[in-house]
Design a protein around this motif. Structure first.
Motif, PDB file in Angstrom:
ATOM      1  N   CYS A  50       0.832  -1.172  -0.041  1.00  0.00           N
ATOM      2  CA  CYS A  50      -0.059  -0.151  -0.213  1.00  0.00           C
ATOM      3  C   CYS A  50       0.938   1.302   0.062  1.00  0.00           C
ATOM      4  O   CYS A  50       1.672   1.396   0.775  1.00  0.00           O
ATOM      5  N   LEU A  51       0.839   2.119  -1.037  1.00  0.00           N
ATOM      6  CA  LEU A  51       1.627   3.153  -1.286  1.00  0.00           C
ATOM      7  C   LEU A  51       0.603   4.586  -0.858  1.00  0.00           C
ATOM      8  O   LEU A  51      -0.405   4.696  -1.244  1.00  0.00           O
ATOM      9  N   PHE A  52       1.051   5.501  -0.250  1.00  0.00           N
ATOM     10  CA  PHE A  52       0.400   6.631   0.147  1.00  0.00           C
ATOM     11  C   PHE A  52       1.260   7.925  -0.205  1.00  0.00           C
ATOM     12  O   PHE A  52       2.172   7.967  -0.275  1.00  0.00           O
ATOM     13  N   ASP A  53       0.425   8.821  -1.085  1.00  0.00           N
ATOM     14  CA  ASP A  53       1.106   9.886  -1.477  1.00  0.00           C
ATOM     15  C   ASP A  53       0.737  11.060  -0.208  1.00  0.00           C
ATOM     16  O   ASP A  53       0.246  10.702   0.853  1.00  0.00           O
ATOM     17  N   GLU A  54       1.240  12.226  -0.429  1.00  0.00           N
ATOM     18  CA  GLU A  54       1.147  13.296   0.674  1.00  0.00           C
ATOM     19  C   GLU A  54      -0.026  13.595   1.134  1.00  0.00           C
ATOM     20  O   GLU A  54      -0.280  14.235   2.167  1.00  0.00           O
ATOM     21  N   ALA A  55      -1.154  13.583   0.275  1.00  0.00           N
ATOM     22  CA  ALA A  55      -2.413  13.712   0.511  1.00  0.00           C
ATOM     23  C   ALA A  55      -3.132  12.436   1.205  1.00  0.00           C
ATOM     24  O   ALA A  55      -4.332  12.823   1.897  1.00  0.00           O
ATOM     25  N   GLY A  56      -2.563  11.498   1.521  1.00  0.00           N
ATOM     26  CA  GLY A  56      -2.931  10.113   2.144  1.00  0.00           C
ATOM     27  C   GLY A  56      -3.619   9.376   1.079  1.00  0.00           C
ATOM     28  O   GLY A  56      -4.307   8.302   1.686  1.00  0.00           O
ATOM     29  N   THR A  57      -3.870   9.681  -0.073  1.00  0.00           N
ATOM     30  CA  THR A  57      -4.478   8.893  -1.100  1.00  0.00           C
ATOM     31  C   THR A  57      -3.648   7.562  -1.127  1.00  0.00           C
ATOM     32  O   THR A  57      -2.310   7.454  -1.134  1.00  0.00           O
ATOM     33  N   GLU A  58      -4.211   6.151  -1.162  1.00  0.00           N
ATOM     34  CA  GLU A  58      -3.704   4.886  -1.202  1.00  0.00           C
ATOM     35  C   GLU A  58      -3.760   4.265  -2.430  1.00  0.00           C
ATOM     36  O   GLU A  58      -4.982   4.182  -3.030  1.00  0.00           O
ATOM     37  N   THR A  59      -2.629   3.701  -2.846  1.00  0.00           N
ATOM     38  CA  THR A  59      -2.587   2.868  -4.163  1.00  0.00           C
ATOM     39  C   THR A  59      -2.283   1.588  -3.427  1.00  0.00           C
ATOM     40  O   THR A  59      -1.067   1.103  -2.885  1.00  0.00           O
ATOM     41  N   ARG A  60      -3.069   0.373  -3.826  1.00  0.00           N
ATOM     42  CA  ARG A  60      -2.583  -0.764  -3.528  1.00  0.00           C
ATOM     43  C   ARG A  60      -2.310  -1.772  -4.870  1.00  0.00           C
ATOM     44  O   ARG A  60      -2.813  -1.678  -6.108  1.00  0.00           O
ATOM     45  N   LEU A  61      -0.987  -2.455  -4.427  1.00  0.00           N
ATOM     46  CA  LEU A  61      -0.550  -3.458  -5.597  1.00  0.00           C
ATOM     47  C   LEU A  61      -0.093  -4.803  -4.818  1.00  0.00           C
ATOM     48  O   LEU A  61       0.374  -4.843  -3.793  1.00  0.00           O
ATOM     49  N   ASP A  62      -0.577  -5.797  -5.350  1.00  0.00           N
ATOM     50  CA  ASP A  62      -0.383  -7.094  -5.174  1.00  0.00           C
ATOM     51  C   ASP A  62       1.109  -7.466  -5.359  1.00  0.00           C
ATOM     52  O   ASP A  62       1.822  -7.159  -6.442  1.00  0.00           O
ATOM     53  N   LEU A  63       1.903  -7.582  -4.214  1.00  0.00           N
ATOM     54  CA  LEU A  63       3.320  -8.247  -4.410  1.00  0.00           C
ATOM     55  C   LEU A  63       3.379  -9.457  -5.292  1.00  0.00           C
ATOM     56  O   LEU A  63       2.765 -10.502  -5.130  1.00  0.00           O
TER      57      LEU A  63
END
Length: 669
Positions: A40-53
């Motif tokens: 789960c990656l988060f930008d400065e605004a707190g928006t989350e991007t999810r990627l399966d390993l």
């Protein structure tokens, strides 16, 4: 956030955590029982991007993302069975901290969403679907690069080591000559005034209470208190951010660099026996949600944690990947941060195998063969609360051990408890009953009369009873057997006579500490007559109760006492002897100069003489725990080298007058 695609050809499972290589970052997480792992990656605004390993081998889930640079915030969500009765507590609604995260941002916010079950029911078999991401710290991708300016490990010999146990925050919060914005941080800790002070009292190593990221307990927050000591680790790699002036971990490296240039080693108190997640009723923040069955010990019923630490859980170092995580963490602090050693909290837990404590167990064996870790200073707190947990003297070389027998017997002797002379001789000799076996040296014993857990040394002579009401537990917490003596008045006093009596006894105990075989460890502030107002469990007192008070002018003479004792140890190698079977001889004598008899061992009022001799040197340490006395020294020309209570000892030929409760050292002229 732009579209991200894993580079399958660059992915690696050789190193755990987030590893930045200059072009991107490789992520790797161990979970033997997971079915799917989301990064789960988060930008400065707190928006989350999810990627399966995309990859998994041997329970290690991993993937390489180009274009991910230091400063990127991330976490994990791990999918798998939620079957508490089988030991599994996977819940992808919970954002999880990477066990290998080098840096964290923010703190845990106590919201019901951080629990894997519906905490309102109290039933851990329920399943909670709320998202915990807003309430959990995010991990940071970091760049380990740092210009160490040719820094090298000091490797101060154990025989020359003098340890100073301190709290990063508490040591400087009330120090006026440390700039305000640096107090309570690593920058303040390694400031010029602090280094000058440590040099003056002969300190060669500073041992710091936990600096790894830890949790603020909810029950303490509700009371308006906090976890001050930090024995509730949240992550084994990331530093506690409140100890950093700017929040950047490079501050720790800068502090260690400064200490090394000053000839002072840095030892960390580390807590690998348990984590901050508590029992099965605790929050799901990291290990529990990643792979509860692998990371924690469980009893016959895998629903419940097996607890030998009194904190709700026990880390399962018997699991090879969990053991690897602990070893990787230790090497991280040595190789990347340049620390010089570790003190292991409740170390008996780390030696627990299926049959109980095992001194030849996998944890100790792994460290002893490790080419990095076997070379640094290793200190065990040799007990836990489990069956057979008290193991003073039971650890293998090269471990040293906190010796609470030294603390207890020294306190009992100087408060004139009676029947302690033989026990004190054991402590002065390096506690051979405990440590003279298995080719262990006398420096196996880390001697102390006060530590963070318990009364300060000044409170040992100021309070008969603990006074822990400020902790909010009705004075039920903390030890009851403090072996203390208020010397006539309960609590702090402004009476010059009371202060003088207390000073005399404190000087005598510090002298005993510094003149005994083994490694002396002093508690920060004991050289100042520091008091915690009788609180012997200040774990939750991040205030003037727990902080070191530097304004005790009437007791500042203790600094000079320690300075003289440190100089004496340096000048006379006899006081640094490491071998129990050595050419240095020790003869115990009574006040008439003759060797001790059964009668003189039993005479509590008579001084005890430790006659230490080698081919090059000879000293006699006179321990007078009673009233004023006269001692006849053996033949030879003697001069006074040290007196704990100045101007209370006079030497006339071989006749030495010694004041009450005083330590004297004489040497051959």
């Amino acid at each position: 956030m732009t579209t991200l695609t894993f580079d399958r050809s660059a992915a690696s499972n050789s190193a755990m955590g987030a590893q930045f290589d200059g072009d991107g970052t490789n992520f790797a997480l161990f979970s033997d029982h997971a079915e799917r792992v989301e990064l789960c990656l988060f930008d400065e605004a707190g928006t989350e991007t999810r990627l399966d390993l995309p990859h998994m081998e041997g329970g290690v889930w991993y993937g390489y993302l180009p274009g991910i640079y230091p400063g990127q915030r991330y976490g994990y969500r791990v999918h798998g069975p939620y079957a508490p009765q089988e030991g599994h507590r996977f819940n992808p609604n919970k954002l999880l901290i990477d066990p290998y995260a080098r840096q964290l941002t923010g703190a845990v916010e106590w919201n019901d969403a951080v629990f894997g079950y519906d905490v309102s029911t109290g039933d851990d078999l329920t399943f909670d679907e709320r998202d915990s991401a807003p309430y959990v710290p995010k991990c940071f991708v970091t760049d380990p690069a740092y210009d160490w300016d040719f820094d090298r490990a000091l490797f101060t010999p154990w025989r020359e080591t003098v340890i100073y146990e301190a709290h990063v925050r508490g040591l400087t919060m009330l120090r006026d000559d440390v700039p305000q914005d640096m107090r309570g941080t690593f920058a303040g800790l390694a400031s010029d005034p602090m280094i000058e002070h440590l040099h003056k009292i002969g300190v060669t190593a500073i041992e710091l209470l936990p600096v790894q990221a830890f949790l603020q307990d909810n029950h303490l927050i509700d009371k308006g208190l906090s976890n001050y000591w930090g024995y509730n680790t949240l992550n084994f790699f990331a530093p506690e951010r409140r100890y950093l002036k700017t929040g950047e971990w490079g501050e720790i490296k800068e502090a260690i660099n400064r200490f090394h240039k000053a000839g002072i080693e840095v030892i960390l108190d580390v807590v690998y026996n348990h984590t901050a997640e508590g029992s099965e009723l605790g929050p799901t923040l990291s290990f529990r949600g990643i792979d509860n069955l692998s990371y924690y010990l469980h009893g016959d019923d895998p629903r419940h944690c097996y607890d030998t630490t009194g904190t709700g859980n026990t880390v399962n170092v018997a699991h090879p990947m969990v053991l690897r995580m602990v070893l990787d963490s230790l090497r991280h602090w040595v190789e990347e941060m340049h620390v010089d050693g570790f003190r292991f909290d409740l170390a008996s837990t780390l030696g627990r195998e299926a049959t109980g404590f095992e001194r030849e167990g996998s944890f100790f064996a792994a460290i002893r063969q490790d080419p990095v870790l076997s070379r640094v200073k290793l200190i065990a707190e040799p007990w836990d609360i489990g069956d057979g947990g008290y193991q003073v003297g039971g650890f293998p070389w090269p471990f040293r051990e906190w010796n609470d027998k030294f603390r207890d017997d020294t306190r009992a002797f100087w408060r004139r408890q009676g029947g302690q002379k033989g026990k004190l001789a054991e402590r002065l000799s390096g506690s051979p009953v405990q440590f003279d076996h298995s080719n262990r040296p006398a420096t196996s014993s880390v001697n102390f009369v006060a530590a963070h857990d318990g009364f300060t040394l000044w409170d040992v002579v100021s309070f008969n009873d603990k006074h822990n009401m400020a902790n909010g537990e009705n004075n039920n917490d903390g030890h009851n057997n403090n072996l203390s003596d208020n010397m006539g008045v309960e609590g702090l006093s402004e009476d010059p006579e009371i202060i003088a009596r207390r000073m005399r006894r404190v000087r005598a105990m510090l002298s005993t500490l510094m003149l005994s075989r083994g490694v002396p460890m002093m508690l920060a502030g004991d050289e100042l007559g520091n008091s915690q107002d009788g609180n012997n469990n200040a774990y939750c007192q991040d205030n003037e109760i727990g902080w070191t008070r530097w304004d005790n002018a009437e007791r500042s003479e203790l600094i000079e006492t320690l300075a003289r004792l440190s100089d004496l140890r340096k000048v006379h190698p006899l006081l640094q002897e490491t071998n129990f079977a050595c050419e240095t001889s020790v003869t115990w004598r009574g006040p008439d100069g003759s060797q001790m008899t059964e009668a003189t061992w039993g005479d509590d009022d008579a001084p005890l003489l430790m006659d230490i001799a080698s081919d090059e040197d000879r000293l006699i340490v006179i321990i007078n725990g009673g009233d004023d006395a006269v001692v006849d020294l053996p033949d030879g020309g003697w001069t006074i080298a040290f007196v704990s209570e100045p101007e209370t000892a006079t030497l006339d030929g071989a006749s030495l007058k010694v004041g009450w409760q005083t330590v004297v050292v004489v040497k051959l002229a």
